[in-house]
Write a protein that holds these residues in place. Structure first.
Motif, short mmCIF file in Angstrom:
data_model
loop_
_atom_site.label_atom_id
_atom_site.label_comp_id
_atom_site.label_asym_id
_atom_site.label_seq_id
_atom_site.Cartn_x
_atom_site.Cartn_y
_atom_site.Cartn_z
N ALA A 119 0.84 -1.21 0.00
CA ALA A 119 0.00 0.00 0.00
C ALA A 119 0.86 1.25 0.00
O ALA A 119 0.59 2.21 -0.73
CB ALA A 119 -0.93 -0.01 1.21
N VAL A 120 1.94 1.24 0.78
CA VAL A 120 2.85 2.39 0.83
C VAL A 120 3.56 2.56 -0.50
O VAL A 120 3.72 3.67 -0.99
CB VAL A 120 3.86 2.23 1.99
N ALA A 121 3.96 1.45 -1.12
CA ALA A 121 4.66 1.51 -2.40
C ALA A 121 3.77 2.10 -3.48
O ALA A 121 4.22 2.92 -4.30
CB ALA A 121 5.14 0.12 -2.80
N THR A 122 2.51 1.73 -3.49
CA THR A 122 1.57 2.28 -4.48
C THR A 122 1.39 3.77 -4.28
O THR A 122 1.43 4.55 -5.24
CB THR A 122 0.22 1.56 -4.37
N SER A 123 1.23 4.18 -3.05
CA SER A 123 1.07 5.61 -2.76
C SER A 123 2.32 6.39 -3.12
O SER A 123 2.25 7.47 -3.70
CB SER A 123 0.75 5.79 -1.27
N LEU A 124 3.48 5.84 -2.80
CA LEU A 124 4.74 6.51 -3.10
C LEU A 124 4.96 6.62 -4.60
O LEU A 124 5.41 7.65 -5.10
CB LEU A 124 5.88 5.74 -2.44
N SER A 125 4.62 5.58 -5.33
CA SER A 125 4.74 5.60 -6.78
C SER A 125 3.85 6.68 -7.39
O SER A 125 4.28 7.40 -8.30
CB SER A 125 4.38 4.23 -7.35
N THR A 126 2.65 6.81 -6.88
CA THR A 126 1.74 7.85 -7.36
C THR A 126 2.31 9.24 -7.08
O THR A 126 2.26 10.12 -7.95
CB THR A 126 0.36 7.69 -6.69
N ASN A 127 2.86 9.43 -5.90
CA ASN A 127 3.43 10.73 -5.56
C ASN A 127 4.62 11.08 -6.47
O ASN A 127 4.74 12.21 -6.94
CB ASN A 127 3.88 10.76 -4.10
N PHE A 128 5.50 10.12 -6.74
CA PHE A 128 6.63 10.38 -7.62
C PHE A 128 6.17 10.66 -9.04
O PHE A 128 6.75 11.50 -9.73
CB PHE A 128 7.62 9.20 -7.60
N SER A 129 5.14 9.98 -9.49
CA SER A 129 4.59 10.24 -10.82
C SER A 129 4.04 11.66 -10.91
O SER A 129 4.24 12.36 -11.92
CB SER A 129 3.50 9.24 -11.17
N ASP A 130 3.36 12.11 -9.87
CA ASP A 130 2.83 13.47 -9.84
C ASP A 130 3.95 14.50 -9.87
O ASP A 130 3.88 15.51 -10.58
CB ASP A 130 1.96 13.68 -8.60
N VAL A 131 5.00 14.26 -9.12
CA VAL A 131 6.15 15.18 -9.10
C VAL A 131 6.82 15.21 -10.46
O VAL A 131 7.17 16.27 -10.98
CB VAL A 131 7.15 14.79 -7.98
N ALA A 132 7.00 14.04 -11.07
CA ALA A 132 7.64 13.97 -12.39
C ALA A 132 6.80 14.72 -13.42
O ALA A 132 7.35 15.43 -14.29
CB ALA A 132 7.83 12.53 -12.81
N SER A 133 5.49 14.60 -13.37
CA SER A 133 4.61 15.31 -14.30
C SER A 133 4.72 16.82 -14.09
O SER A 133 4.77 17.60 -15.05
CB SER A 133 3.16 14.88 -14.11
N SER A 134 4.80 17.24 -12.85
CA SER A 134 4.92 18.67 -12.54
C SER A 134 6.24 19.22 -13.04
O SER A 134 6.30 20.33 -13.60
CB SER A 134 4.81 18.92 -11.05
#
Length: 57
Positions: A37-52
């Motif tokens: 669950a933590v890995a999925t959340s962390l992956s989503t956060n990194f994807s958002d940062v990369a998009s920004s």
């Protein structure tokens, strides 16, 4: 023979080891679930940062 049978029914030397093993297995399953669950959340956060960062450049 009857005496040996009742001694066998009352024996519990290995029960503690089995209980500790079951507890360890349960904790391992819970830890794996939590880490997924933590890995999925962390992956989503990194994807958002990369998009920004990509959109800012």
């Amino acid at each position: 023979m009857r005496h040996m049978f009742f001694e066998f029914l009352e024996a519990d030397e290995g029960a503690t080891a089995i209980e500790y093993g079951l507890i360890a297995a349960l904790l391992a399953v819970a830890a794996i679930g939590a880490l997924q669950a933590v890995a999925t959340s962390l992956s989503t956060n990194f994807s958002d940062v990369a998009s920004s960062v990509d959109s800012a450049v």
